[in-house]
Design a protein around this motif. Structure first.
Motif, PDB file in Angstrom:
ATOM      1  N   GLU A 109       0.837  -1.189   0.000  1.00 13.57           N
ATOM      2  CA  GLU A 109       0.000   0.000   0.000  1.00 13.57           C
ATOM      3  C   GLU A 109       0.880   1.250   0.000  1.00 13.57           C
ATOM      4  O   GLU A 109       2.016   1.220   0.434  1.00 13.57           O
ATOM      5  CB  GLU A 109      -0.840   0.031   1.273  1.00 13.57           C
ATOM      6  N   THR A 116       0.608   6.959   3.985  1.00 12.75           N
ATOM      7  CA  THR A 116      -0.196   8.150   4.238  1.00 12.75           C
ATOM      8  C   THR A 116       0.745   9.349   4.368  1.00 12.75           C
ATOM      9  O   THR A 116       1.952   9.181   4.604  1.00 12.75           O
ATOM     10  CB  THR A 116      -1.003   8.010   5.543  1.00 12.75           C
ATOM     11  N   GLU A 130       2.568   9.089   7.705  1.00 15.11           N
ATOM     12  CA  GLU A 130       3.630   8.072   7.695  1.00 15.11           C
ATOM     13  C   GLU A 130       4.841   8.592   6.928  1.00 15.11           C
ATOM     14  O   GLU A 130       5.982   8.396   7.358  1.00 15.11           O
ATOM     15  CB  GLU A 130       3.119   6.781   7.067  1.00 15.11           C
ATOM     16  N   HIS A 145       2.548   5.721  13.531  1.00 16.83           N
ATOM     17  CA  HIS A 145       2.809   5.941  12.103  1.00 16.83           C
ATOM     18  C   HIS A 145       4.035   5.161  11.628  1.00 16.83           C
ATOM     19  O   HIS A 145       4.035   4.612  10.523  1.00 16.83           O
ATOM     20  CB  HIS A 145       2.971   7.423  11.798  1.00 16.83           C
ATOM     21  N   SER A 196       3.004   1.504  11.343  1.00 14.23           N
ATOM     22  CA  SER A 196       2.129   1.312  10.192  1.00 14.23           C
ATOM     23  C   SER A 196       2.939   1.320   8.890  1.00 14.23           C
ATOM     24  O   SER A 196       2.738   0.469   8.016  1.00 14.23           O
ATOM     25  CB  SER A 196       1.063   2.407  10.168  1.00 14.23           C
ATOM     26  N   LYS A 225       3.375  -1.749   6.174  1.00 15.39           N
ATOM     27  CA  LYS A 225       3.049  -1.579   4.759  1.00 15.39           C
ATOM     28  C   LYS A 225       4.241  -1.896   3.855  1.00 15.39           C
ATOM     29  O   LYS A 225       4.069  -2.425   2.759  1.00 15.39           O
ATOM     30  CB  LYS A 225       2.582  -0.150   4.494  1.00 15.39           C
TER      31      LYS A 225
END
Length: 67
Positions: free
Chosen positions: A3, A6, A9, A40, A43, A47
């Motif tokens: 993915e 963001t 992130e 963050h 995450s 990812k």
């Protein structure tokens, strides 16, 4: 492919890549709580399928996701 990151992130990984020494330093620079930085970073690590935050920074740099 994993993915996309963001914006939050991305900011955290960029700050770490710029030499931030700790979660506290990153949090202060970004104006967020330490726990937010950890969330963050974790995450982004997941990812990117990285084993460490440093590994996540390396992968993000290599893929052009951060500068």
């Amino acid at each position: 492919m994993s993915e996309s990151l963001t914006p939050a992130e991305t900011r955290v990984l960029e700050r770490i890549a710029q030499g931030s020494k700790s979660h506290e330093d990153t949090a202060a620079a970004l104006g967020v709580k330490r726990s937010t930085v950890i969330t963050h970073a974790n995450s982004a690590r997941a990812k990117l399928q990285a084993t460490t935050t440093a590994h996540a920074v390396y992968i993000a740099l290599k893929r052009g996701l951060i500068q």
